[in-house]
Design an enzyme around this catalytic site. Structure first.
Site, mmCIF file in Angstrom:
data_model
loop_
_atom_site.group_PDB
_atom_site.id
_atom_site.type_symbol
_atom_site.label_atom_id
_atom_site.label_comp_id
_atom_site.label_asym_id
_atom_site.label_seq_id
_atom_site.Cartn_x
_atom_site.Cartn_y
_atom_site.Cartn_z
ATOM 1 N N SER A 1 -9.778 2.391 2.831
ATOM 2 C CA SER A 1 -8.919 3.103 1.911
ATOM 3 C C SER A 1 -8.004 2.193 1.107
ATOM 4 O O SER A 1 -7.492 2.598 0.072
ATOM 5 C CB SER A 1 -8.061 4.109 2.675
ATOM 6 O OG SER A 1 -7.183 3.441 3.576
ATOM 7 N N SER B 1 -9.711 -0.020 7.014
ATOM 8 C CA SER B 1 -9.187 0.029 5.644
ATOM 9 C C SER B 1 -8.523 -1.236 5.151
ATOM 10 O O SER B 1 -8.204 -1.337 3.964
ATOM 11 C CB SER B 1 -8.215 1.195 5.499
ATOM 12 O OG SER B 1 -8.938 2.397 5.482
ATOM 13 N N LYS C 1 0.846 -1.196 0.000
ATOM 14 C CA LYS C 1 0.000 0.000 0.000
ATOM 15 C C LYS C 1 0.878 1.241 0.000
ATOM 16 O O LYS C 1 1.894 1.292 0.723
ATOM 17 C CB LYS C 1 -0.918 -0.015 1.230
ATOM 18 C CG LYS C 1 -1.982 1.085 1.229
ATOM 19 C CD LYS C 1 -2.922 0.953 2.437
ATOM 20 C CE LYS C 1 -4.001 2.018 2.459
ATOM 21 N NZ LYS C 1 -4.879 1.942 3.645
HETATM 22 N N1 GLN Z 1 -13.195 4.421 6.216
HETATM 23 C C1 GLN Z 1 -12.400 4.840 7.336
HETATM 24 C C2 GLN Z 1 -12.077 6.296 7.192
HETATM 25 O O1 GLN Z 1 -12.391 6.840 6.199
HETATM 26 C C3 GLN Z 1 -11.193 3.959 7.432
HETATM 27 C C4 GLN Z 1 -9.876 4.586 7.234
HETATM 28 C C5 GLN Z 1 -8.710 3.680 7.427
HETATM 29 O O2 GLN Z 1 -8.824 2.616 8.052
HETATM 30 N N2 GLN Z 1 -7.562 4.136 6.975
HETATM 31 O O3 GLN Z 1 -11.528 6.907 8.054
#
Ligand code: GLN
Length: 502
Positions: A155, A179, A80
């Site tokens: 994400s 995410s 990532k």
């Molecule tokens: N959907 C969550 C957010 O937007 C998760 C983000 C993450 O785990 N990086 O904050």
């Protein structure tokens, strides 16, 4: 060995060990796959075939000399773009870091290299890991391999899609509020958020430092465990990294057995707001575990109803502080207003041009929540809710060994469908966020396809801090039970890319 891309990392490790495949062949097969499908999927932001093949050749040489570093030495892995790397740019999906190359490697990347794995490239993500769809990437969205018109989750949609589309057998992700797990849920893959502090965050571009965790993204539970065993462990560069003797997660999968395991089903994460097909697969999986000797216990964790609200104050607060370093001086982009400007004007023009809408929204929210006069009402209250969530989990884990829920309320939605409604997207994180607030580990693995749309559904298990091995035990056992029941793995059914049986 034909169709190298359809094999799991564990199977490829066996092929490397018995000489039926080389790392160069395996790596080339995945590079060819990326060339064939990634214009459609867009899982990768950066691929460098030459660098990957050189690492693969070095691995083959080691193995020929009897000096393989790890069972996975020579296996390709996607990373990532939130993890910094010396031989590839690191952008965290943001324009503000376009082309930026780190002078050092993130610790999880160093550990992969030290075990001989072959980094294939950097995967797409929502900008600074803010989002649940990968549509907030400054470089365009990733598409779900099951249906290219749908989101791959976020994400870390890039890592999940890369694995689901057979572009990489393994990937790393980061999980601040889901995410890793939510993209796994919508792409039919496996994702684990380890215990907070279990894997070093050194070199992970910070979103919310008290919530962020790095973890594995794979197509099956054993592969995740093998990757977890490599990246876990104390790191003196990360003061929150735990000093703990971790048991082998791969062993936990190999010895998986749910007889006598107490599984809690949370009433707050079951029912209203969840798509019927998601609930149906969840309850079937729970019944299957019960039929195989697990004990199912109903649990009420009332504070979970406030977890999303607390998270969306704590996260922006921490993010607004972490992102202050993108000031036009230290990293990446610099925009000078026409005719020049003061330092402040340059900074402001750079942040205006370099950050996307979701990032700006959260910086504004976070700065507001932390400002004098509002701090106690917002940030302070959110921290109190966080304590209540931790207490609810502690009480729950006195009654059960693991807690289960659907990973997310719906299957993958259509690209663009939630872009104008940030609150709707945030609410979808209700099942994954509590684990981050409590610092406990979580896994998502495929539970089947929803009847109404034929799209993947994930089931989530949570365990107490430091008990990550319990997730590999229950996850490994359920995966085996489901594959026996279906007669195939879930991903062998992915229609969009006609991936065929693994
Ligand atoms: N959907 C969550 C957010 O937007 C998760 C983000 C993450 O785990 N990086 O904050």
């Amino acid at each position: 060995m034909s169709e190298l891309i359809h094999h799991t990392a564990a199977e490829l490790a066996t092929a490397l060990a018995d000489g039926s495949a080389s790392s160069v062949e395996i790596t080339q097969a995945h590079l060819d796959r990326i060339a064939a499908v990634d214009t459609d999927v867009h899982a990768f932001l950066h691929v460098n075939a030459e660098v990957s093949l050189a690492a693969a050749a070095a691995s083959d040489k080691r193995r020929a000399a009897g000096a393989a570093l790890n069972a996975l030495d020579g296996i390709p892995v996607a990373i990532k773009d939130v993890l910094v790397t010396t031989d590839m740019p690191s952008t965290a999906g943001s324009k503000i870091l376009e082309g930026w190359v780190s002078p050092y490697d993130a610790t999880p990347v160093t550990k992969l290299r030290e075990a001989g794995l072959v980094p294939l490239g950097k995967t797409n993500m929502d900008e600074f890991a803010m989002g649940s769809s990968t549509e907030h990437s400054a470089y365009g969205p990733t598409r779900n391999p099951w249906d290219l018109d749908r989101i791959p989750g976020g994400s870390g949609g890039g890592s999940a899609a890369a694995v689901a589309a057979f572009e990489a057998p393994l990937a790393l992700g980061s999980d601040t509020g889901g995410s890793i797990r939510q993209p796994a849920h919508v792409t039919g893959t496996v994702g684990i958020k380890p215990t907070y502090g279990g894997v070093s965050r050194y070199g992970a571009i910070a979103l919310a430092s008290s919530l962020d965790q790095i973890g594995p993204v794979t197509r099956n539970v054993l592969d995740a465990a093998m990757l977890h065993d490599i990246i876990a462990g104390h790191d003196r560069h990360d003061s929150t990294s735990l000093k703990h003797e971790w048991p082998s997660m791969a062993e936990a999968v190999r010895n998986a057995n749910v007889k006598g395991l107490r599984i809690g089903v949370v009433s707050q994460l079951d029912g209203e707001g969840f798509q019927p097909g998601v609930l149906a697969r969840f309850h079937e999986a729970i019944a299957l575990l019960e039929a195989n000797g697990a004990e199912i216990v109903e649990l009420s964790l009332p504070s979970l109803e406030h977890a999303v609200a607390a998270y969306y104050l704590i996260l922006p607060a921490e993010a607004s502080s972490n992102l202050a370093k993108f000031d036009s001086v230290r990293f990446g982009l610099r925009v000078t207003p026409e005719g020049g400007g003061t330092v402040e004007q340059v900074m402001s023009a750079t942040r205006e041009a370099g950050f996307g809408a979701e990032v700006k929204r959260r910086i504004i929210l976070g700065t507001y929540a932390l400002s004098a006069g509002y701090y106690d009402a917002y940030y302070g209250s959110a921290q109190k809710v966080r304590t209540l969530v931790q207490r609810d989990f502690a009480a729950g884990f006195e009654k059960v060994d693991v807690i289960a829920s659907p990973t997310a309320p719906t299957t993958a939605w259509k690209l663009g469908e939630q872009l104008d409604d940030p609150l709707e997207m945030w609410r979808g994180d209700l099942a994954t966020i509590p684990a981050n607030l409590a610092g406990i580990p979580g896994i998502s693995l495929p539970a089947g396809l929803a009847d109404e749309d034929g799209l993947p559904v994930g089931i989530q298990f949570l365990a107490p801090a430091r008990e990550d091995a319990r997730l590999y035990n229950v996850g490994g056992a359920l995966e085996q039970l489901l594959v026996d029941k279906w007669g195939h793995t879930l991903l062998s059914q992915a229609p969009a890319l006609k991936v065929g049986a693994r």
